[in-house]
Write a protein that holds these residues in place. Structure first.
Motif, mmCIF file in Angstrom:
data_model
loop_
_atom_site.group_PDB
_atom_site.id
_atom_site.type_symbol
_atom_site.label_atom_id
_atom_site.label_comp_id
_atom_site.label_asym_id
_atom_site.label_seq_id
_atom_site.Cartn_x
_atom_site.Cartn_y
_atom_site.Cartn_z
ATOM 1 N N MET A 178 0.842 -1.210 0.000
ATOM 2 C CA MET A 178 0.000 0.000 0.000
ATOM 3 C C MET A 178 0.874 1.255 0.000
ATOM 4 N N ALA A 213 -3.539 -6.983 7.995
ATOM 5 C CA ALA A 213 -2.461 -7.765 8.583
ATOM 6 C C ALA A 213 -2.585 -7.650 10.093
ATOM 7 N N ARG A 251 5.191 0.651 9.251
ATOM 8 C CA ARG A 251 4.110 0.245 8.339
ATOM 9 C C ARG A 251 4.267 0.846 6.950
ATOM 10 N N GLU A 296 -3.061 5.679 6.204
ATOM 11 C CA GLU A 296 -2.206 5.172 7.297
ATOM 12 C C GLU A 296 -1.939 6.256 8.333
ATOM 13 N N TYR A 298 -7.281 -4.997 5.693
ATOM 14 C CA TYR A 298 -7.199 -4.402 4.353
ATOM 15 C C TYR A 298 -7.129 -5.502 3.307
ATOM 16 N N ARG A 356 7.651 -5.892 10.932
ATOM 17 C CA ARG A 356 7.866 -4.494 10.572
ATOM 18 C C ARG A 356 8.929 -3.926 11.514
HETATM 19 N N1 GLY Z 1 1.315 -1.071 5.813
HETATM 20 C C1 GLY Z 1 0.445 -2.071 6.262
HETATM 21 C C2 GLY Z 1 0.969 -2.903 7.338
HETATM 22 O O1 GLY Z 1 2.040 -2.666 7.860
HETATM 23 O O2 GLY Z 1 0.291 -3.839 7.696
#
Ligand code: GLY
Length: 379
Positions: A50, A269, A338, A56, A256, A312
């Motif tokens: 994304m 997620a 993210r 976000e 999402y 992440r």
């Molecule tokens: N950018 C979406 C996530 O980290 O799940």
């Protein structure tokens, strides 16, 4: 770069961030090596792709939002340039993002989000339930309304990685397939990398782009980067199901759905503070599928093609660490949390600029690591 000669720059990490910094730096005339034992197998492999600075955006994260907007503006030209240089498509999709909600609490949160976006002058349109479903007819009729953000896009992260790898190689970047064991420190400066295979690679500067694995590497000063686990699903057979990205609040939980060219759909997620736990759990897959099917009932007909978990690189303010570190010669390109895919073009640009000129562009100034340095004692 001749074989065996010390490069100007060695980059620890061959994910999207490391490769894009390598490519841009090589374009600036620097000799570059990238070290990674499995390039693209970290967060880059899991990312839904994304490019979503607006959807976000979190409260009190305006600096990060500005960086995200700067990066999303760069995306169309960046995608075109990577495709041309790498000779491979990256799957940029510009159909926008629709955020939808179901119950009273979801709708209150959606309205609060819209008010926040309007306050910041962002482009987001509130839609009625009918207009929401006109936009994405496969949504359940139980959807209570939506928020359309036409400027939030997506890209195929895996395709992008393959194209960047080809582009970087073509620009003369050397890829060393080994695990980074340590940053080599000599005379109080980062002087290269030590590799798990026993070799050392000397270089004029070292870039740390190891994502969630950036903190705790021997030789690296303490960094506030922690793994934030995300479980994510890939489904097949979704051709034509969705036009653009759909994000939903399903009774307070976020999910999402990101469509790709061909027939793929990514559903994500989870967000879990569990260290480097690689487990894909029954509960994680259940929650994601349950919420995705609630939003788009047709998802129940798709093939569950892949499940995976990665980490992440989280930081205390959810924003990246860019530029100099407290160790001279060690440059940071990590902590993207993210927003790694979104921030790829802007990160590559500012870090390559720093490496080529010695000056970090103003745009990146709020993201240097010293923002987390303890305040000097009051007198
Ligand atoms: N950018 C979406 C996530 O980290 O799940």
């Amino acid at each position: 770069m001749t074989a065996g000669a010390a490069p100007d720059v060695v980059i620890a990490g061959g994910g999207l961030i490391g490769l894009s910094v390598a490519w841009r730096s090589a374009q600036r005339g620097l000799s570059v090596a990238v070290v990674d034992d499995a390039p693209g197998d970290g967060a880059s492999r899991a990312a839904a792709g994304m490019l979503a600075p607006v959807t976000e955006a979190g409260y009190r994260e305006e600096a990060l939002l500005r960086l995200g907007l700067a990066s999303v503006q760069r995306w169309p030209a960046f995608a075109e340039e990577v495709e041309r240089a790498g000779g491979l498509p990256v799957g940029l999709r510009t159909a926008g993002t629709l955020v939808v909600g179901f119950d009273d609490d979801d709708m209150r949160e959606l309205d609060a989000l819209h008010a926040f976006q309007q306050e910041l002058g962002l482009d987001a349109e509130r839609l009625t339930p009918r207009a929401t479903r006109r936009r994405e007819p496969s949504l359940t009729p139980r959807v209570r309304g939506g928020l359309l953000v036409t400027g939030d896009h997506s890209v195929d992260g895996r395709a992008l990685h393959a194209a960047l790898l080809a582009a970087a190689r073509d620009a003369g970047v050397r890829l060393v397939r080994d695990r980074v064991a340590a940053v080599r420190v000599d005379g109080g400066r980062a002087a290269g990398l030590e590799l798990a295979g026993g070799r050392a690679l000397e270089a004029g500067a070292v870039v740390l782009a190891l994502g969630a694995h950036s903190a705790g590497l021997p030789g690296v000063p303490p960094l506030p980067v922690r793994p934030v686990k995300g479980q994510i699903l890939r489904l097949a057979g979704a051709g034509g199901l969705l036009e653009g990205t759909v994000r939903a609040l399903v009774r307070g939980r976020h999910v999402y759905l990101v469509p790709y060219a061909g027939d793929r759909l990514v559903v994500g997620a989870t967000v879990e503070d569990r260290g480097f736990d690689p487990t894909v759990t029954a509960g994680g897959v259940h929650d994601l599928l349950h919420d995705a099917i609630d939003v788009v009932p047709g998802v129940s007909e798709l093939e569950l093609a892949e499940t995976l978990a990665r980490w992440r690189p989280g930081t205390p303010d959810n924003a990246p660490l860019l530029g100099a570190s407290s160790l001279p010669g060690l440059v940071l390109a990590t902590g993207h949390h993210r927003n790694g895919v979104l921030l790829t073009p802007v990160t590559a640009e500012v870090v390559a600029d720093l490496l080529a000129t010695g000056t970090l562009p103003e745009l990146a100034a709020p993201f240097t690591a010293d923002r987390f340095a303890p305040a000097p004692p009051r007198r």
